[in-house]
Scaffold this motif. Structure first.
Motif, mmCIF file in Angstrom:
data_model
loop_
_atom_site.group_PDB
_atom_site.id
_atom_site.type_symbol
_atom_site.label_atom_id
_atom_site.label_comp_id
_atom_site.label_asym_id
_atom_site.label_seq_id
_atom_site.Cartn_x
_atom_site.Cartn_y
_atom_site.Cartn_z
ATOM 1 N N CYS A 104 5.780 -1.781 -3.784
ATOM 2 C CA CYS A 104 5.913 -1.126 -2.494
ATOM 3 C C CYS A 104 7.378 -0.922 -2.149
ATOM 4 O O CYS A 104 7.793 0.145 -1.692
ATOM 5 N N THR B 70 -6.321 -3.925 -2.786
ATOM 6 C CA THR B 70 -7.220 -3.913 -1.628
ATOM 7 C C THR B 70 -7.304 -5.304 -0.998
ATOM 8 O O THR B 70 -7.249 -5.456 0.221
ATOM 9 N N GLY B 71 -7.421 -6.300 -1.871
ATOM 10 C CA GLY B 71 -7.547 -7.673 -1.384
ATOM 11 C C GLY B 71 -6.355 -8.103 -0.555
ATOM 12 O O GLY B 71 -6.484 -8.864 0.406
ATOM 13 N N ALA B 72 -5.198 -7.619 -0.916
ATOM 14 C CA ALA B 72 -3.981 -8.015 -0.201
ATOM 15 C C ALA B 72 -3.723 -7.129 1.009
ATOM 16 O O ALA B 72 -2.720 -7.281 1.692
ATOM 17 N N GLY B 73 -4.613 -6.173 1.234
ATOM 18 C CA GLY B 73 -4.461 -5.325 2.402
ATOM 19 C C GLY B 73 -3.532 -4.140 2.176
ATOM 20 O O GLY B 73 -3.130 -3.472 3.114
ATOM 21 N N PHE B 74 -3.190 -3.879 0.916
ATOM 22 C CA PHE B 74 -2.344 -2.710 0.626
ATOM 23 C C PHE B 74 -3.238 -1.498 0.435
ATOM 24 O O PHE B 74 -3.501 -1.065 -0.674
ATOM 25 N N ARG C 149 -4.268 1.923 2.951
ATOM 26 C CA ARG C 149 -4.091 2.376 4.316
ATOM 27 C C ARG C 149 -4.454 3.839 4.498
ATOM 28 O O ARG C 149 -4.565 4.582 3.539
#
Lengths: 119, 697
Positions: A66, A94-98, A100
């Motif tokens: 990122c 996805t698991g880490a919330g990346f 959007r």
């Protein structure tokens, strides 16, 4: 987790350089991964990070990807992620919330690596 | 830094262990209480988790074994037996010993640890072989809430979270297990790649979680990192309370709530468009009043929620005791200075200065009360320690004893509570040791086999009364009398009231004790207990009925820092007597002295009151005035007078210790600074009386 392999491949046309990442990227390899990303970013105006052969990635790796993208934008360069449908990579992100709807504030060109992406 | 964390962990662990002990003792009485089982489990879980984080690996692995067993209890696979409670209590003591040893570098008894683990494994049916099976994360023991609640969680981990061995992804995964969960990683704090520490954590998360498990379940996930991370958990929607809204809050509203944009920024954006209300009104769809009413509703809900946030923020903080002591000291000096200010103001007769002095006086009084209040702690934690004492000691002696408590919430100054511990331990030991009989003897006397020790605390004016009452054999007056004569404390012909007789057991030399060094050892004299209580400016009183039991009442002042006292003068020297002990003041003329023929006795309303002439006692030179004053005090139920030159009046006294050089000075318990800057000594009334009695004997 397999040992990480970082390989830089230059496109014959010259503009794009691809960083092939295979194996697992963890905190132990984070420094090497960052240096490889930096070096690739220095060398070429267009960077493609190929993570299709990735067998595992932790938060440090995701953060670096990122940040590399943000740095590329700041330098007026482009950085794409090619995951080749790699489910390990997608699940980790996805698991880490990346994942959007829109990119981050730096992403004015709507090129956020976590939105859609090549497949 | 690491040391600081280790210290913090230790403090927390000691607290958890204390809580664990009381939970276990309660559990013994109510083995089916799921809430208690959950508490024991959580205490172990926390000790294990934070222990391993701060390098107490031996504690972590040991605690893990106990936790495993309690996990089985929690899941109903194992029931609570007294053997389990015994083993867990032993394990708790072992963890404490390990914590103590961590500081001194002493070796811990590994064999003891191994013994406890083998016992626990046998109990759990592992037969002592191999490591116990365990699951890292467990379902919450508490009843799930019926209606789901949506939480907004902002989790900002510390930069070094990876280095400390915690993977935030696991925490996120645990949250996903609790319910419907949306995780959004925030990347706005990222530095340029070349400046990024590859091992640092820069990302933070916003998580929207809808769960029926309750906020504690969410908090439990962060239990190991909560102290170091920035964690904010807010309820954004309670699906039982509000009707399911078709539309959730507006985007701007959510951003504002999260603090991602400021109100000004949002207003600037919104200013470019007409508000819905304005549009609706100008279009003529609804009248203005209706819009206002709707806006009021919006405002109301927001205000209610804001209040809720304020309440959440005002929880508690942990402060080292020394800082509080410093604060109280400063407040003490402030009180002294304020007294000087008031005095000066009165002296100058300046109205403006007097107004200021009054204001300062009011503020100082409030400040003093709040500062002292901060140090107040409920006595309950001390009481629960005693439960363990009673349990262990009665088992050792083969007695059946139940301890009941009352008034655990009674608050006392922290220092007082600490100093009260040893005397109370001794009194309780005495009740168990000598008071309560063996079951057979009790039954023979027509009493239930199970004896009771009742411990109670209650506020009484500026003091706290602590009573230790047992339903045992009671004191044997004849035996006390015989022993008193034997030890030469009373003469064979002495006629003593019941009270005086009971008080004999506090006399130095009455006890058969051989050592007086350790209060916790048996055979310590009651005189040591009495001295300890008196050092706290307290008093102790016994009532006892043969065959029915003994009741010991300890009266202790609420605080040690400030007392109400009576200021008196002898010559040019000022002295203080604690006001709580003062009964009245009477005059003493030269004629009175002559009438009593040098026997130091005064006639007060047909009663003889012995007095101590302080001028003589302290060898103060000069002539006393024509009419002296006797301050009559109440000591151990006896009226004793102190002769002084003048009684000045009541005074609020901030107690200062005399310093190490004067710590053995008899008859003086401390000093205080008066409004004019001079020093007044505080008289140790019980000790003065005792010394006078000894002189007479």
């Amino acid at each position: 987790m397999d040992e990480v392999k970082l390989e830089r491949v230059k496109d014959p046309q010259g503009a794009t350089q691809t960083l092939m990442v295979s194996g697992g990227v963890t905190i132990c390899e984070a420094r090497d991964f960052r240096d490889a990303l930096l070096a690739t970013l220095e060398d070429a105006p267009e960077v493609r990070v190929d993570v299709s052969a990735l067998t595992g990635i932790d938060l440090t790796g995701l953060q670096l990807l990122c940040s590399a993208h943000q740095s590329a934008l700041r330098r007026g360069k482009t950085l794409h992620i090619f995951d080749g449908g790699n489910t390990t990579f997608r699940e980790a992100a996805t698991g880490a919330g990346f994942q959007r709807q829109t990119g981050c504030p730096q992403d004015r060109a709507c090129s956020c690596i976590w939105v859609g992406g090549e497949s | 830094m690491i040391d600081l964390h280790r210290q913090a962990f230790k403090e927390e662990a000691y607290e958890l262990l204390a809580e664990l002990e009381s939970s276990l003792l309660e559990l013994e009485e109510r083995p089916d209480d799921q809430d208690l089982i959950g508490r024991v489990f959580r205490a172990m879980h926390t000790i294990k988790g934070s222990g391993s984080m701060f390098g107490f690996d031996d504690i972590a692995s040991f605690t893990h074994e106990v936790e495993t067993v309690f996990d089985m209890v929690r899941n109903g696979k194992l029931s609570v037996t007294s053997r389990l409670v015994n083993l867990t209590l032993a394990a708790r003591d072992q963890i404490r010993a390990m914590l103590d040893a961590a500081d001194s570098g002493a070796e811990t008894d590994l064999q003891a640890s191994a013994g406890i683990i083998v016992g626990l494994r046998e109990l759990a049916g592992f037969g002592g072989s191999g490591a116990a099976a365990t699951t890292e994360r467990h379902e919450e023991a508490e009843q799930p809430q019926k209606d789901p609640v949506t939480y907004r969680i902002r989790f900002v981990p510390p930069r070094d979270i990876f280095v400390s061995g915690t993977n935030p992804l696991n925490l996120l995964a645990e949250m996903k297990e609790l319910g419907t969960c949306t995780v959004v990683a925030q990347t706005d704090g990222f530095p340029p790649l070349e400046e990024m520490d590859p091992e640092g954590c820069y990302v933070y998360w916003d998580v929207i979680l809808t769960t029926d498990q309750g906020e504690n379940a969410v908090r439990d996930i962060f239990i190991f990192v909560e102290d170091d991370c920035d964690l904010k958990i807010e309820v954004v929607a309670e699906h039982n309370r509000y009707d399911e809204q078709q539309d959730y809050k507006k985007l701007g509203e959510i951003l504002l709530e999260r603090g991602d944009i400021t109100l000004d920024e949002m207003k600037a954006v919104l200013a470019r468009q007409k508000r819905f209300g304005e549009l609706a009104i100008s279009e003529g769809i609804i009248p203005e009043g209706k819009v206002k009413s709707a806006l009021a509703e919006q405002k109301h809900v927001k205000e209610v929620r804001q209040e809720k946030q304020v309440a959440e923020a005002s929880s508690s903080i942990r402060v080292p005791a020394e800082r509080l002591d410093l604060l109280v000291n400063l407040v003490g000096e402030m009180v002294t200075v304020q007294a000087r200010l008031s005095q000066t103001a009165a002296h100058r007769d300046d109205a403006e200065l007097m107004a200021i002095a009054e204001e300062v006086e009011r503020l100082t009084a409030e400040l003093r009360d709040s500062a002292l209040n901060i140090r107040m702690l409920p006595i309950g934690s001390t009481f629960s320690k005693f439960k363990r004492l009673v349990r262990d000691l009665s088992a050792e002696l083969g007695k059946q004893i139940e301890m009941t408590t009352e008034g655990e919430e009674t608050e006392l100054d922290k220092t007082v509570i600490e100093k009260l511990n040893d005397p109370l331990v001794h009194l309780i030991r005495n009740s168990i040791d000598h008071g309560i009989e063996l079951p057979d003897a009790r039954e023979a006397a027509g009493k239930p086999a199970r004896g009771t020790v009742h411990l109670a605390a209650i506020h009484s004016g500026d003091s706290v009364l602590i009573t230790i009452a047992d339903d045992g054999a009671g004191l044997d007056k004849e035996a006390i009398r015989t022993k008193g004569i034997e030890r030469g404390i009373i003469s064979a012909s002495a006629e003593l009231s019941e009270k005086e007789l009971f008080n004999l057991i506090f006399a130095p030399g009455f006890s058969t004790a051989k050592t007086v060094s350790s209060i916790s050892g048996r055979g310590v004299g009651m005189d040591v207990v009495k001295r300890a209580i008196e050092a706290l400016r307290g008093s102790i009183d016994i009532t006892s009925v043969r065959g029915q039991g003994t009741r010991i009442t300890v009266k202790i002042p609420l605080t040690l820092a400030i007392i109400e006292s009576l200021l008196v003068k002898i010559g040019n020297d000022a002295f203080m007597l604690p006001l709580a002990m003062v009964d009245e003041c009477v005059e003493l003329t030269r004629d009175d002295v002559a009438r009593s023929h040098g026997r130091n006795l005064a006639h007060v309303r047909e009663h003889l009151v012995p007095y101590i002439p302080l001028r003589q006692h302290f060898r103060i030179s000069g002539e006393p005035p024509e009419i002296e004053q006797i301050v009559i005090t109440q000591v151990n139920g006896m009226r004793v007078g102190f002769v002084v030159d003048h009684v000045i009046g009541e005074h609020q006294t901030v107690i200062k210790s005399l310093g190490r050089a004067y710590k053995d000075t008899e008859g003086i318990s401390g000093a205080t600074i008066l409004g004019d800057g001079s020093v007044a000594l505080i008289l140790d009334v019980p000790q003065l009386v005792q010394a006078a009695e000894m002189d007479q004997n």
